[in-house]
Enzyme design. Structure first.
Site, PDB file in Angstrom:
ATOM      1  N   MET A  35       0.846  -1.197   0.000  1.00  0.00           N
ATOM      2  CA  MET A  35       0.000   0.000   0.000  1.00  0.00           C
ATOM      3  C   MET A  35       0.884   1.251   0.000  1.00  0.00           C
ATOM      4  O   MET A  35       0.413   2.347   0.332  1.00  0.00           O
ATOM      5  CB  MET A  35      -0.938  -0.016   1.205  1.00  0.00           C
ATOM      6  N   TYR A  37       4.086   4.001   0.786  1.00  0.00           N
ATOM      7  CA  TYR A  37       4.765   4.611   1.939  1.00  0.00           C
ATOM      8  C   TYR A  37       5.827   3.631   2.437  1.00  0.00           C
ATOM      9  O   TYR A  37       5.846   3.213   3.580  1.00  0.00           O
ATOM     10  CB  TYR A  37       3.772   4.981   3.052  1.00  0.00           C
ATOM     11  N   GLU A  40      11.594  -0.259   5.405  1.00  0.00           N
ATOM     12  CA  GLU A  40      12.531  -1.392   5.333  1.00  0.00           C
ATOM     13  C   GLU A  40      11.828  -2.746   5.289  1.00  0.00           C
ATOM     14  O   GLU A  40      12.366  -3.698   4.731  1.00  0.00           O
ATOM     15  CB  GLU A  40      13.522  -1.346   6.505  1.00  0.00           C
ATOM     16  N   HIS A  42       8.946  -3.414   3.700  1.00  0.00           N
ATOM     17  CA  HIS A  42       8.610  -3.614   2.276  1.00  0.00           C
ATOM     18  C   HIS A  42       9.876  -3.925   1.471  1.00  0.00           C
ATOM     19  O   HIS A  42       9.886  -4.810   0.605  1.00  0.00           O
ATOM     20  CB  HIS A  42       8.006  -2.340   1.676  1.00  0.00           C
ATOM     21  N   LYS A 154       4.921 -10.030   9.425  1.00  0.00           N
ATOM     22  CA  LYS A 154       4.338  -8.951  10.255  1.00  0.00           C
ATOM     23  C   LYS A 154       2.817  -9.067  10.295  1.00  0.00           C
ATOM     24  O   LYS A 154       2.196  -8.888  11.325  1.00  0.00           O
ATOM     25  CB  LYS A 154       4.773  -7.600   9.676  1.00  0.00           C
ATOM     26  N   ASP A 155       2.220  -9.355   9.137  1.00  0.00           N
ATOM     27  CA  ASP A 155       0.772  -9.543   9.058  1.00  0.00           C
ATOM     28  C   ASP A 155       0.505 -11.043   8.979  1.00  0.00           C
ATOM     29  O   ASP A 155       0.158 -11.586   7.915  1.00  0.00           O
ATOM     30  CB  ASP A 155       0.221  -8.797   7.833  1.00  0.00           C
ATOM     31  N   GLN A 158      -2.876 -12.386   7.780  1.00  0.00           N
ATOM     32  CA  GLN A 158      -3.009 -12.124   6.340  1.00  0.00           C
ATOM     33  C   GLN A 158      -2.276 -13.202   5.539  1.00  0.00           C
ATOM     34  O   GLN A 158      -2.781 -13.700   4.529  1.00  0.00           O
ATOM     35  CB  GLN A 158      -2.431 -10.745   6.032  1.00  0.00           C
ATOM     36  N   SER A 190       6.438  -0.240  10.449  1.00  0.00           N
ATOM     37  CA  SER A 190       5.091  -0.159   9.866  1.00  0.00           C
ATOM     38  C   SER A 190       4.838   1.249   9.365  1.00  0.00           C
ATOM     39  O   SER A 190       5.308   2.219   9.957  1.00  0.00           O
ATOM     40  CB  SER A 190       4.046  -0.514  10.936  1.00  0.00           C
ATOM     41  N   SER A 191       4.080   1.356   8.279  1.00  0.00           N
ATOM     42  CA  SER A 191       3.701   2.689   7.767  1.00  0.00           C
ATOM     43  C   SER A 191       2.956   3.465   8.847  1.00  0.00           C
ATOM     44  O   SER A 191       3.059   4.680   8.937  1.00  0.00           O
ATOM     45  CB  SER A 191       2.805   2.556   6.535  1.00  0.00           C
TER      46      SER A 191
HETATM   47  P1  AMP Z   1       1.348  -2.932   3.500  1.00  0.00           P
HETATM   48  O1  AMP Z   1       1.902  -1.867   2.616  1.00  0.00           O
HETATM   49  O2  AMP Z   1       1.221  -2.526   4.935  1.00  0.00           O
HETATM   50  O3  AMP Z   1       0.099  -3.571   2.943  1.00  0.00           O
HETATM   51  O4  AMP Z   1       2.437  -4.089   3.500  1.00  0.00           O
HETATM   52  C1  AMP Z   1       2.854  -4.689   2.310  1.00  0.00           C
HETATM   53  C2  AMP Z   1       3.609  -5.949   2.635  1.00  0.00           C
HETATM   54  O5  AMP Z   1       4.746  -5.634   3.450  1.00  0.00           O
HETATM   55  C3  AMP Z   1       2.768  -6.947   3.430  1.00  0.00           C
HETATM   56  O6  AMP Z   1       3.031  -8.254   2.929  1.00  0.00           O
HETATM   57  C4  AMP Z   1       3.283  -6.778   4.829  1.00  0.00           C
HETATM   58  O7  AMP Z   1       3.150  -7.951   5.623  1.00  0.00           O
HETATM   59  C5  AMP Z   1       4.743  -6.473   4.574  1.00  0.00           C
HETATM   60  N1  AMP Z   1       5.333  -5.794   5.734  1.00  0.00           N
HETATM   61  C6  AMP Z   1       4.850  -4.717   6.382  1.00  0.00           C
HETATM   62  N2  AMP Z   1       5.636  -4.408   7.437  1.00  0.00           N
HETATM   63  C7  AMP Z   1       6.626  -5.337   7.464  1.00  0.00           C
HETATM   64  C8  AMP Z   1       7.747  -5.574   8.322  1.00  0.00           C
HETATM   65  N3  AMP Z   1       8.003  -4.799   9.373  1.00  0.00           N
HETATM   66  N4  AMP Z   1       8.550  -6.614   8.043  1.00  0.00           N
HETATM   67  C9  AMP Z   1       8.290  -7.423   6.980  1.00  0.00           C
HETATM   68  N5  AMP Z   1       7.259  -7.246   6.140  1.00  0.00           N
HETATM   69  C10 AMP Z   1       6.434  -6.231   6.378  1.00  0.00           C
END
Ligand code: AMP
Length: 285
Positions: A35, A37, A40, A42, A154-155, A158, A190-191
């Site tokens: 999503m 933003y 590290e 991502h 992290k998720d 999901q 996290s974003s």
């Molecule tokens: P998001 O942009 O929050 O939807 O995250 C995109 C992907 O990045 C998802 O698969 C998340 O699980 C992963 N992600 C987010 N934060 C982390 C993190 N701290 N470490 C590893 N993967 C992450």
């Protein structure tokens, strides 16, 4: 305006263009759905996908259907120019960033629902969340026809839901889950950490502290899940800025709460720090 004349990286905004381009891509194609933003966490997925695939595609789409009506869809942080610079530096071949009308045109009404594992934890606190996640990820898989897709531990729920979706619906790709990237003090990157002020940022360390405490108790011989949950909750409650949504020790596949904790169990939690809701987890053992 987004600059599209990047040296090698192609920025694609329509499904039609993505489909046309797909035919000419070198296989295997690795996809990292995000999503935006970018941080590290991502980028760890992006680097692994880059290393393992002939073509690296990253999607950036803040998916409205996975946010509840009172959640942070409109305020979710966005910085496309910065994201594109980071992705270019990592050697990304394709960034797929469709506008909302492209993914959800008028009359859209096809949904992907995974049962069972979506009923607990995040699914219980955020009704409809996983329907939105499963739907958008299924669409991204269909549009990009990726051979591999990368997600973060992290998720954790999901990851379970998407693996189940791919298996149950015979999706022809491999799903790869990579470890959680943390700040030096343990907070999962996290974003949403950008919402925290300095005091809240300090308070947010309580999530990982509680997870480490669970791990320590288990390693020290405690196998009673309820006792471990109780210690975790007490530790979090000592932080005045923290409000618990849930503290769970569950089977890592079914996500059902355990009575006795075995190695491989998933300790997870959701905690509000001020107005910001954070989640984290560790695999016990
Ligand atoms: P998001 O942009 O929050 O939807 O995250 C995109 C992907 O990045 C998802 O698969 C998340 O699980 C992963 N992600 C987010 N934060 C982390 C993190 N701290 N470490 C590893 N993967 C992450």
């Amino acid at each position: 305006m987004v600059r599209k004349d990047r040296a090698r990286m192609k920025v694609i905004e329509t499904i039609e263009k993505m489909r046309k381009l797909r035919k000419a891509l070198a296989a295997p194609v690795g996809l990292v759905p995000t999503m935006g933003y970018l941080h590290e966490g991502h980028l760890s997925l992006v680097r692994q996908a880059r290393a393992e695939n002939a073509t690296l595609a990253v999607s950036i789409f803040v998916n409205p259907t996975q946010f509840g009506p009172k959640e942070d869809f409109t305020t979710y942080p966005r910085d496309i120019e910065r994201d594109l610079k980071l992705l270019e530096k990592e050697g990304t071949d394709i960034v797929f960033m469709p506008p909302e009308e492209e993914m959800y045109p008028a009359g859209f009404n096809g949904w992907v629902e995974v049962g069972g594992v979506t009923e607990r934890l995040e699914g219980k606190c955020r009704p409809g969340h996983f329907r939105g996640v499963a739907t958008v990820v299924a669409k991204l898989f269909n549009i990009t026809q990726a051979d591999r897709a990368y997600f973060g531990q992290k998720d954790a729920q999901q990851a379970v839901v998407l693996k189940k979706m791919a298996a149950d619906l015979n999706m022809n790709l491999e799903i790869i889950i990579l470890p959680t990237v943390r700040e030096p003090d343990g907070l999962a990157v996290s974003s949403r950490n950008s919402y925290l002020n300095a005091e809240e940022r300090q308070a947010a360390t309580v999530l990982y502290k509680a997870l480490c405490r669970a791990q320590e108790l288990w390693a020290g011989g405690e196998k009673d899940a309820e006792k471990i949950r109780r210690v975790m909750k007490a530790l979090i409650q000592r932080e005045p800025k923290a409000r618990i949504d849930y503290v769970s020790i569950a089977d890592a596949e079914t996500l059902e709460e355990l009575e006795t904790v075995k190695a491989g169990a998933l300790a997870s939690l959701a905690v509000k720090i001020g107005k910001t809701r954070l989640i984290d987890n560790v695999v016990v053992g």
